[in-house]
Motif scaffolding. Structure first.
Motif: not given
Lengths: 290, 259
Positions: A128, A130, A138, A141, B154-155, B158, B168, B171-172, B176
């Motif tokens: 997982r 990014l 990463n 994070v 991924l969420v 985060g 969130l 960055r995500v 995406g």
């Protein structure tokens, strides 16, 4: 390197649903018999407060009871492995611990570490990462809300060095191998020095050799940082190779609670490991006849 | 990394075919295979280009058309992006507006031209409205799709690492969704020129489409062909720009890595 977190559980009786004679004998053996070098200081360290406690925790999904009245105390600094067949509720246990899910009944206490060390981190089955952030970013994070800028960068580079990937800091995740990505995920989980690290079958998708490498890395970092590790796995040999204590979950209950008081580093394939492994497998696949 | 020579060669190969076509076309025109009433020779088109460039007419018309295209694009694109993001992030917003938007989407926006002329006459608003409407949907649909296809794992990651909603998102979720948003952007650029050409051909008093229509009135076939070629070049330019943006922002994507 032979310091081992003992597991006396001084004030809480061990609750085991099915305790075999063998596991009782193991538990009743005095720790000094196993570890003549265990100093009083080390024992004191291990009688610290619990990192977390489950009290009568149940989790139901509709009619299906996934966890049934679980009682579990894990002392700070212990490496505990949770084993069970798939669908037995072991991942649910982790999701409860990390706050991704809430129990239907019971109380869950997660103790705070010193200062603001109350950080429960989870490492997933998949890395997982990014894909749009470079490796170092990463890892940063893991410092969300804790450190920023150059401070975060330094910390992330330090931990990347620890997992042997410092030279890959400026690369994209897509160019790394599966094992390397999982090492980045480990670095991300560890960079903020978690109090509890929950590991949800993090090595399940790796090939056998990479997995052994990762186990050694995990053990080395755990020995340095002494966080409380909760490893969910379906690999019995991995559990006995890494953990101080193994619990087996079956039909939503703790079917076995077994200490693994073996010296580290443990050698794969040693007779003691094999014996403990056999005992766990017996619990998983019905009582042994003899 | 490819050497510069190789990359020039590679980019150059794309232009070989157009160059060959122009050569054949010139040849056919010179030998009388193509009548000048049907198609102007490339040299005639080049002459027309030079003539209109010197008179300033060409630059002015290109300027007018580009300004229309871009302002319509900005208006329609930002509204599309806004609704795409809102409906991707909020179920309430999606339930409220998506059905309506999908219904409007199925009306060919060029079918609204008579109505638009009645509303706005042949002024700038008419063209802006049509371009914005045409650009809106590819951006909206692809932004929404992009956000909905962001990896939920991924969420979750985060969230576990304590990202705030804003963090969130930036960055995500947004990174995406970006590849899909770019697909929408490139579609939208194509629709932008298409809409503008039609709108300017039907009702305008300036711009490239107007220039082409005027030329048709006077049977200046070289100018008509010139306008068409300029549209092709402008379209290609817009697409190249979108690709450049894509390459800059999607460096992480394996499809855009050059090593």
């Amino acid at each position: 390197m032979s310091v081992i977190a003992l597991n006396p559980k001084p004030d809480v009786p061990v609750k085991t649903a099915r305790e075999t004679a063998e596991s009782r004998a193991l538990r009743e053996t005095t720790p000094t018999q196993w570890f003549p070098y265990a100093t009083p200081q080390q024992r004191e360290r291990d009688t610290r407060e619990n990192a977390f406690s489950f009290r009568g925790i149940s989790r139901k999904f509709g009619d299906k009871t996934v966890l049934d009245n679980i009682d579990l105390d894990v002392p700070a600094g212990q490496f505990i492995a949770v084993i069970g067949k798939s669908g037995c509720g072991k991942s649910t246990l982790l999701r409860l611990l990390t706050g991704l899910d809430k129990p239907t009944a019971g109380t869950l206490t997660v103790n705070k570490g010193e200062n603001d060390e109350n950080r429960t981190r989870i490492m997933f089955q998949e890395p997982r990462l990014l894909p749009w952030a470079k490796i170092a970013k990463n890892v940063e994070v893991g410092l969300t809300g804790i450190a920023k800028g150059t401070d975060a960068r330094e910390k992330s580079l330090a931990i990347l060095n620890e997992v042997g990937l410092a030279d890959r800091a400026e690369e994209w995740p897509s160019v790394l191998s599966g094992g390397q990505r999982q090492r980045v995920a480990l670095a991300r989980a560890l960079v903020a020095h978690p109090y509890i690290l929950a590991l949800d079958e993090p090595l399940g998708a790796l090939d056998a050799l990479t997995r052994i490498e990762m186990q050694q890395l995990l053990e080395r970092i755990w020995l340095q940082q002494r966080f409380t590790a909760v490893l969910v796995t379906h690999d019995v040999s991995e559990a006995v190779a890494l953990a101080d204590r193994v619990i087996v979950i079956d039909h939503g209950k703790i079917a076995l609670d077994l200490d693994i008081p073996l010296e580290r580093p443990r050698r794969h394939g040693s007779p003691e490991l094999a014996r403990l492994e056999g005992q766990i497998l017996d619990t998983l696949f019905g009582e042994k006849s003899g | 990394m490819k050497s510069t020579g190789q990359s020039i060669l590679r980019n150059g190969t794309g232009w070989l075919l157009p160059a060959l076509i122009i050569l054949l076309w010139e040849f056919a025109a010179r030998t009388g295979l193509i009548s000048p009433n049907v198609m102007a020779a490339p040299s005639a088109v080049a002459e027309a280009f030079w003539r209109l460039l010197l008179s300033g007419e060409l630059v002015r018309n290109i300027g007018v058309s580009t300004a229309r295209a871009l302002s319509g694009f900005v208006i329609g694109g930002s509204i599309g992006l806004f609704f795409g993001l809102a409906n991707g992030l909020s179920g309430l917003s999606r339930n409220l507006t998506d059905t309506t938007l999908q219904m409007v989407r199925n009306i060919p926006h060029l079918a609204l031209i008579p109505l638009v002329i009645l509303w706005f006459g042949i002024d700038e608003e008419a063209k802006l409205f049509l371009v914005a409407l045409g650009v809106f949907f590819p951006i909206y649909v692809n932004t929404l799709l992009g956000i909905q296809s962001v990896d939920p794992q991924l969420v979750e990651m985060g969230r576990v690492y304590g990202m705030s909603r804003t963090t969130l998102f930036f960055r995500v979720i947004l990174p995406g969704a970006l590849p899909a948003i770019f697909v929408g952007l490139r579609y939208a650029l194509g629709i932008m020129w298409l809409t503008l050409i039609v709108a300017e051909t039907i009702a305008a008093s300036s711009g490239l489409g107007y220039m082409a229509m005027q030329a048709r009135e006077f049977l200046l076939i070289d100018v008509v062909v010139l306008s068409i070629l300029i549209y092709a070049l402008l379209g290609k330019l817009a697409d190249s720009f979108a690709r450049l943006l894509e390459r800059l922002t999607l460096q992480w994507h394996p499809a855009f890595q050059t090593a």
